[in-house]
Design an enzyme around this catalytic site. Structure first.
Site, PDB file in Angstrom:
ATOM      1  N   SER A 200       0.842  -1.193   0.000  1.00  0.00           N
ATOM      2  CA  SER A 200       0.000   0.000   0.000  1.00  0.00           C
ATOM      3  C   SER A 200       0.877   1.243   0.000  1.00  0.00           C
ATOM      4  O   SER A 200       2.111   1.156   0.060  1.00  0.00           O
ATOM      5  CB  SER A 200      -0.923   0.021   1.235  1.00  0.00           C
ATOM      6  OG  SER A 200      -0.154   0.123   2.424  1.00  0.00           O
TER       7      SER A 200
ATOM      8  N   ARG B 208       3.482  -7.967   4.368  1.00  0.00           N
ATOM      9  CA  ARG B 208       2.768  -9.049   5.061  1.00  0.00           C
ATOM     10  C   ARG B 208       1.476  -9.438   4.355  1.00  0.00           C
ATOM     11  O   ARG B 208       1.044 -10.583   4.441  1.00  0.00           O
ATOM     12  CB  ARG B 208       2.438  -8.611   6.497  1.00  0.00           C
ATOM     13  CG  ARG B 208       3.642  -8.504   7.415  1.00  0.00           C
ATOM     14  CD  ARG B 208       3.257  -7.995   8.789  1.00  0.00           C
ATOM     15  NE  ARG B 208       2.642  -6.669   8.701  1.00  0.00           N
ATOM     16  CZ  ARG B 208       2.114  -6.032   9.752  1.00  0.00           C
ATOM     17  NH1 ARG B 208       2.092  -6.615  10.933  1.00  0.00           N
ATOM     18  NH2 ARG B 208       1.596  -4.836   9.611  1.00  0.00           N
TER      19      ARG B 208
ATOM     20  N   ASP C 245       7.123 -10.902   7.246  1.00  0.00           N
ATOM     21  CA  ASP C 245       6.952  -9.995   8.375  1.00  0.00           C
ATOM     22  C   ASP C 245       8.328  -9.458   8.749  1.00  0.00           C
ATOM     23  O   ASP C 245       9.151 -10.164   9.334  1.00  0.00           O
ATOM     24  CB  ASP C 245       6.323 -10.735   9.556  1.00  0.00           C
ATOM     25  CG  ASP C 245       6.030  -9.819  10.734  1.00  0.00           C
ATOM     26  OD1 ASP C 245       6.473  -8.646  10.711  1.00  0.00           O
ATOM     27  OD2 ASP C 245       5.370 -10.273  11.688  1.00  0.00           O
TER      28      ASP C 245
ATOM     29  N   ASN D 276      11.394   0.829   2.067  1.00  0.00           N
ATOM     30  CA  ASN D 276      10.235   1.689   2.287  1.00  0.00           C
ATOM     31  C   ASN D 276       9.447   1.317   3.538  1.00  0.00           C
ATOM     32  O   ASN D 276       8.818   2.179   4.148  1.00  0.00           O
ATOM     33  CB  ASN D 276       9.321   1.618   1.061  1.00  0.00           C
ATOM     34  CG  ASN D 276       7.974   2.253   1.310  1.00  0.00           C
ATOM     35  OD1 ASN D 276       7.838   3.467   1.351  1.00  0.00           O
ATOM     36  ND2 ASN D 276       6.955   1.420   1.492  1.00  0.00           N
TER      37      ASN D 276
ATOM     38  N   TYR E  48      10.309   6.651  16.946  1.00  0.00           N
ATOM     39  CA  TYR E  48      10.233   6.930  15.517  1.00  0.00           C
ATOM     40  C   TYR E  48      11.296   7.942  15.106  1.00  0.00           C
ATOM     41  O   TYR E  48      12.007   7.743  14.113  1.00  0.00           O
ATOM     42  CB  TYR E  48       8.843   7.446  15.144  1.00  0.00           C
ATOM     43  CG  TYR E  48       8.677   7.630  13.659  1.00  0.00           C
ATOM     44  CD1 TYR E  48       8.567   6.527  12.819  1.00  0.00           C
ATOM     45  CD2 TYR E  48       8.654   8.898  13.091  1.00  0.00           C
ATOM     46  CE1 TYR E  48       8.428   6.691  11.446  1.00  0.00           C
ATOM     47  CE2 TYR E  48       8.509   9.068  11.725  1.00  0.00           C
ATOM     48  CZ  TYR E  48       8.400   7.956  10.905  1.00  0.00           C
ATOM     49  OH  TYR E  48       8.281   8.118   9.545  1.00  0.00           O
TER      50      TYR E  48
ATOM     51  N   LYS F 157      14.459   7.092  12.501  1.00  0.00           N
ATOM     52  CA  LYS F 157      14.636   7.814  11.238  1.00  0.00           C
ATOM     53  C   LYS F 157      15.935   8.627  11.228  1.00  0.00           C
ATOM     54  O   LYS F 157      16.540   8.822  10.164  1.00  0.00           O
ATOM     55  CB  LYS F 157      13.432   8.709  10.962  1.00  0.00           C
ATOM     56  CG  LYS F 157      12.162   7.912  10.677  1.00  0.00           C
ATOM     57  CD  LYS F 157      12.384   6.882   9.554  1.00  0.00           C
ATOM     58  CE  LYS F 157      11.161   6.067   9.250  1.00  0.00           C
ATOM     59  NZ  LYS F 157      11.371   5.077   8.160  1.00  0.00           N
TER      60      LYS F 157
ATOM     61  N   THR G 101      -0.910   8.356   3.575  1.00  0.00           N
ATOM     62  CA  THR G 101      -0.827   6.895   3.642  1.00  0.00           C
ATOM     63  C   THR G 101      -1.527   6.415   4.912  1.00  0.00           C
ATOM     64  O   THR G 101      -2.143   7.203   5.635  1.00  0.00           O
ATOM     65  CB  THR G 101       0.643   6.423   3.662  1.00  0.00           C
ATOM     66  OG1 THR G 101       1.253   6.843   4.900  1.00  0.00           O
ATOM     67  CG2 THR G 101       1.426   7.003   2.492  1.00  0.00           C
TER      68      THR G 101
END
Length: 253
Positions: free
Chosen positions: A16, A38, A64, A91, A156, A160, A191
């Site tokens: 997606s 997944r 996974d 990604n 997070y 990153k 997204t």
């Protein structure tokens, strides 16, 4: 413009969002694809679409990437099959919210595995072949969060920041070769990210095509990273590194 025709691209998180859009963009340029995520049903639907529209070969792998050692296992599988990967797009990634003290230990490990460990394992596993062939592309998805630690988004931001630093060093190590490397640092994108993280985006998210075009332009220009955001956010992301930590951290709340 960099020539992707006839190359084989491995894209993680391809079921997606940006992963699927990367797949569509490279398929239009004649790349064969290895799609990893997944949700096998979504991958297969995408594969059918791309094969019928562009005639490219598409392999779907339901994996996974939060499982410890997932990246190494995938590299070993590809090598055992004699599969050559010319383009790696790391990604896959997700974020969690809440204070560090409140984080579920399993969620912490999963986030670190997807955002850091698997990215590293796939890169270190596939890069030697690219260097031996003296061609290849690695695109790592970072974020504007890489430039600023944020309370309640500590994991997070930290993951990153790792991706950005890792990619910049990798760029320096490969700049004298024909392997091209860049990190993409986008602002909010339309997204599933924010629904998964349990947060709301700051402002209107950009279309998924915008950072992908910027990523490919950065590969053309051999930039170590590219910031994809409104001008004000781009400037702020660069300036934030120059501020005293106490001020920067308060701004990030």
């Amino acid at each position: 413009m960099y020539e992707f025709k006839g190359m084989t691209a491995l894209i993680t998180g391809a079921s997606s969002g940006m992963g699927a859009e990367y797949a569509r963009e490279l398929a239009t340029q004649g790349s064969n694809l290895i799609l990893v995520a997944r949700r096998l049903d979504r991958l297969q639907d995408l594969a059918t679409e791309l094969n019928s529209r562009f005639g490219v070969s598409v392999t779907c792998l339901d994996r996974d990437l939060s499982v410890t050692g997932a990246g190494r296992s995938l590299v070993a599988e590809l090598h055992s099959q004699g599969t050559v990967v010319d383009v790696l797009i790391n990604n896959a990634g997700f974020g969690t919210s809440g204070s560090v003290a409140e984080q579920d230990p399993d969620a912490v490990v999963n986030e670190l595995n997807v955002n850091v460990v698997t990215v590293t394992e796939l890169t270190t596993g596939l890069l030697p072949g690219m260097l031996k062939r003296d061609r290849g592309v690695i695109i790592n998805m970072a974020s504007l969060a890489a430039f600023q630690a944020r309370a309640n988004h500590a994991l997070y931001s930290a993951t990153k920041a790792y991706v950005l630093s890792f990619t910049e060093a990798l760029w320096a190590e490969t700049i004298s070769t024909n392997v091209r490397v860049t990190a993409v640092c986008p602002g909010p994108i339309a997204t599933e990210f924010f629904s998964v993280a349990g947060t709301t985006p700051p402002g209107k998210p950009m279309d998924v095509a915008v950072p992908i075009k910027a990523a490919l332009a950065a590969i053309d220009a051999r930039k170590p990273f590219v910031i994809v955001a409104k001008p004000g956010m781009r400037i702020a992301s660069k300036l934030i590194r120059m501020l005293p930590a106490r001020i920067a951290l308060r701004m990030g709340k």
